[in-house]
Motif scaffolding. Sequence first.
Motif, PDB file in Angstrom:
ATOM      1  N   VAL A 149       0.843  -1.205   0.000  1.00  0.00           N
ATOM      2  CA  VAL A 149       0.000   0.000   0.000  1.00  0.00           C
ATOM      3  C   VAL A 149       0.877   1.252   0.000  1.00  0.00           C
ATOM      4  N   ALA A 150       1.939   1.226   0.818  1.00  0.00           N
ATOM      5  CA  ALA A 150       2.852   2.367   0.865  1.00  0.00           C
ATOM      6  C   ALA A 150       3.536   2.585  -0.476  1.00  0.00           C
ATOM      7  N   ALA A 151       3.860   1.513  -1.173  1.00  0.00           N
ATOM      8  CA  ALA A 151       4.517   1.618  -2.479  1.00  0.00           C
ATOM      9  C   ALA A 151       3.618   2.287  -3.499  1.00  0.00           C
ATOM     10  N   VAL A 152       2.322   1.988  -3.450  1.00  0.00           N
ATOM     11  CA  VAL A 152       1.357   2.617  -4.360  1.00  0.00           C
ATOM     12  C   VAL A 152       1.290   4.113  -4.088  1.00  0.00           C
ATOM     13  N   LYS A 153       1.187   4.490  -2.800  1.00  0.00           N
ATOM     14  CA  LYS A 153       1.157   5.898  -2.416  1.00  0.00           C
ATOM     15  C   LYS A 153       2.424   6.604  -2.888  1.00  0.00           C
ATOM     16  N   ARG A 154       3.546   5.959  -2.723  1.00  0.00           N
ATOM     17  CA  ARG A 154       4.835   6.538  -3.086  1.00  0.00           C
ATOM     18  C   ARG A 154       4.930   6.788  -4.588  1.00  0.00           C
ATOM     19  N   GLU A 155       4.465   5.830  -5.379  1.00  0.00           N
ATOM     20  CA  GLU A 155       4.525   5.991  -6.832  1.00  0.00           C
ATOM     21  C   GLU A 155       3.584   7.085  -7.307  1.00  0.00           C
ATOM     22  N   ARG A 156       2.413   7.181  -6.682  1.00  0.00           N
ATOM     23  CA  ARG A 156       1.478   8.258  -7.047  1.00  0.00           C
ATOM     24  C   ARG A 156       2.065   9.623  -6.700  1.00  0.00           C
ATOM     25  N   MET A 157       2.786   9.681  -5.593  1.00  0.00           N
ATOM     26  CA  MET A 157       3.335  10.953  -5.118  1.00  0.00           C
ATOM     27  C   MET A 157       4.533  11.398  -5.947  1.00  0.00           C
ATOM     28  N   LEU A 158       5.414  10.460  -6.307  1.00  0.00           N
ATOM     29  CA  LEU A 158       6.689  10.816  -6.908  1.00  0.00           C
ATOM     30  C   LEU A 158       6.812  10.457  -8.383  1.00  0.00           C
ATOM     31  N   GLY A 159       5.944   9.596  -8.860  1.00  0.00           N
ATOM     32  CA  GLY A 159       6.099   9.084 -10.207  1.00  0.00           C
ATOM     33  C   GLY A 159       6.878   7.785 -10.184  1.00  0.00           C
ATOM     34  N   LYS A 160       6.736   6.997 -11.207  1.00  0.00           N
ATOM     35  CA  LYS A 160       7.281   5.643 -11.217  1.00  0.00           C
ATOM     36  C   LYS A 160       8.794   5.615 -11.063  1.00  0.00           C
ATOM     37  N   GLU A 161       9.514   6.475 -11.782  1.00  0.00           N
ATOM     38  CA  GLU A 161      10.977   6.428 -11.744  1.00  0.00           C
ATOM     39  C   GLU A 161      11.529   6.987 -10.435  1.00  0.00           C
ATOM     40  N   CYS A 162      11.020   8.136  -9.996  1.00  0.00           N
ATOM     41  CA  CYS A 162      11.518   8.738  -8.754  1.00  0.00           C
ATOM     42  C   CYS A 162      11.182   7.875  -7.543  1.00  0.00           C
ATOM     43  N   ALA A 163      10.099   7.112  -7.621  1.00  0.00           N
ATOM     44  CA  ALA A 163       9.718   6.245  -6.499  1.00  0.00           C
ATOM     45  C   ALA A 163      10.744   5.146  -6.260  1.00  0.00           C
ATOM     46  N   LYS A 164      11.588   4.867  -7.257  1.00  0.00           N
ATOM     47  CA  LYS A 164      12.619   3.838  -7.096  1.00  0.00           C
ATOM     48  C   LYS A 164      13.825   4.340  -6.309  1.00  0.00           C
ATOM     49  N   ARG A 165      13.920   5.659  -6.155  1.00  0.00           N
ATOM     50  CA  ARG A 165      15.057   6.228  -5.447  1.00  0.00           C
ATOM     51  C   ARG A 165      14.961   5.970  -3.941  1.00  0.00           C
ATOM     52  N   LEU A 166      16.061   6.227  -3.245  1.00  0.00           N
ATOM     53  CA  LEU A 166      16.058   6.222  -1.786  1.00  0.00           C
ATOM     54  C   LEU A 166      15.310   7.471  -1.333  1.00  0.00           C
ATOM     55  N   VAL A 167      14.194   7.275  -0.660  1.00  0.00           N
ATOM     56  CA  VAL A 167      13.375   8.411  -0.229  1.00  0.00           C
ATOM     57  C   VAL A 167      13.722   8.764   1.216  1.00  0.00           C
ATOM     58  N   ILE A 168      14.264   9.970   1.373  1.00  0.00           N
ATOM     59  CA  ILE A 168      14.625  10.487   2.693  1.00  0.00           C
ATOM     60  C   ILE A 168      13.641  11.597   3.013  1.00  0.00           C
TER      61      ILE A 168
END
Length: 367
Positions: A149-168
Motif C-alpha cells: 500500500v505504501a509503495a502505491v502511495k509513493r509511486e502516485r506521489m513521486l512518479g514511477k521512476e523517482c519512487a525507485k530512489r532512496l526516499v529520505i
Amino acid sequence: MFIAAPGSSRLFDHARALPGVTAVPMSFPAKIKDFPRMRAAWRTLRTLIERERFDVIHANGSPDHRLLLLVMLWWKKPRPGIVFTKHNSIAIKRDFLTRLRATLATDEVIAVADSTAELVRGSVYGRCPLTVVKNGVDLVKFAPRDTAVAAVKRERMLGKECAKRLVIGTISGFDSYKGTMDMIAAVAALPADLRAQVMVVVVGTEPNDEQNQSIDSLGMRDHVHVAGFVENVADYIATFDVGFVLSFAVEAVSFACREMMAMAKPVIVTSYAGLPENVDDGENGWIVEPRDVEALSATLRSIIAARSQLPAIGARAYVKAISEFSDERFIDATEAVYRRVAPAFTAPAPFIVNSIVTRLSTSSWDA
C-alpha cells in the motif's frame, strides 16, 4: 477537563470534538502593547477558575503561564495545583516576572527531555520539583504500514521512476531551525551517480523564496518533493525509507522523530538538545553534528551503500518506539504529576474522580 486555547488553533478544534472536554476560546497576549487584550484575557481566565474550582492547572507555554501568574497575584482563595511544562531548548529568563512565575505560580515542572531538565535545574525553576515526561506518540496511528500500500502511495506521489530512489523524508517542514536545507545541501554534495539515487520529501511548512532559490541553485529541484501541510502525516511517513530531523535550535525531544521511528523508519538526527535521546547511533538511526553538511553527506553515502539493511534498522527503531515512546507511558507519568500537585486529592487510583484539569496551551499543540 477544560482546555483553554486560541479559538483559531488546531488544539481548540481537536479539543471541542472530544467527549468530556470543554474547549474555551482564549488568547494569551504576552506583550505590553497588547495590554487591553491581556486585561480581557485575565478577566476571562480568573472567572473560569473561580467558577470551575479546578484541582490542577497545567500551563504549556510561557504566555499562558504569565497570564496565570497575573491571576494568582490577586488570588485570595486556596489555589489549584499548578504544573508548568518546558517544551523546548530556549534559555529561561531570570527576570523578575519569570522568578515570580517560578515562586508563586508553579508547584511542579515537567521537562520533555533530559536535556530540557538540565536547562530547568539551572534556572529560576530549580527550586521546583521536576519530572521528565518525554513525548508519547499514538502507536496505533503511527505504526508500520503494509509495504504494498505504501509503495502505491509513493509511486502516485513521486512518479514511477523517482519512487525507485532512496526516499529520505521529514515531517518537520522548512522552518529554518529544522535543518531541512542542510539535508538538501548534503544530497547536492553527493557524487552525481549517488545523488541520482536520492529523493527528499518534505511534509509541513513550505519553502520560502530564499529557500526555493537555494534549491534551484544547488540543482536539487528534481530531487525535492514538497508535500506541504497534510491531514494525515502517517500516510507520508509510510513512503519514506529514512526519516530526518536536523534541528539546531528550539528543539526538545521531537514528536516527528518518535512518530517516524514508531512507523519503523530509521531516523537521522542531530546531536542537538533532546534529539539524540531518541536514537542509538548506528543501531536504529544515525546522529550527526548540527549544520555539518559534510558529515551528513558522508552518512548518506554509507546509507546508500547499505540500502538493503534499512528494513532491519527500521525494525530496531520500531522496537525502541514500542518500549519507550508510547502515549500510555506519557499519560500515566503526567497523571502522576497531577496527583502530586492536586490539593487534598483523595480519589482512589487509578481513577480521577470529580477532578477537573485545565490545560492552557498555545504553541506546543500547534507545532
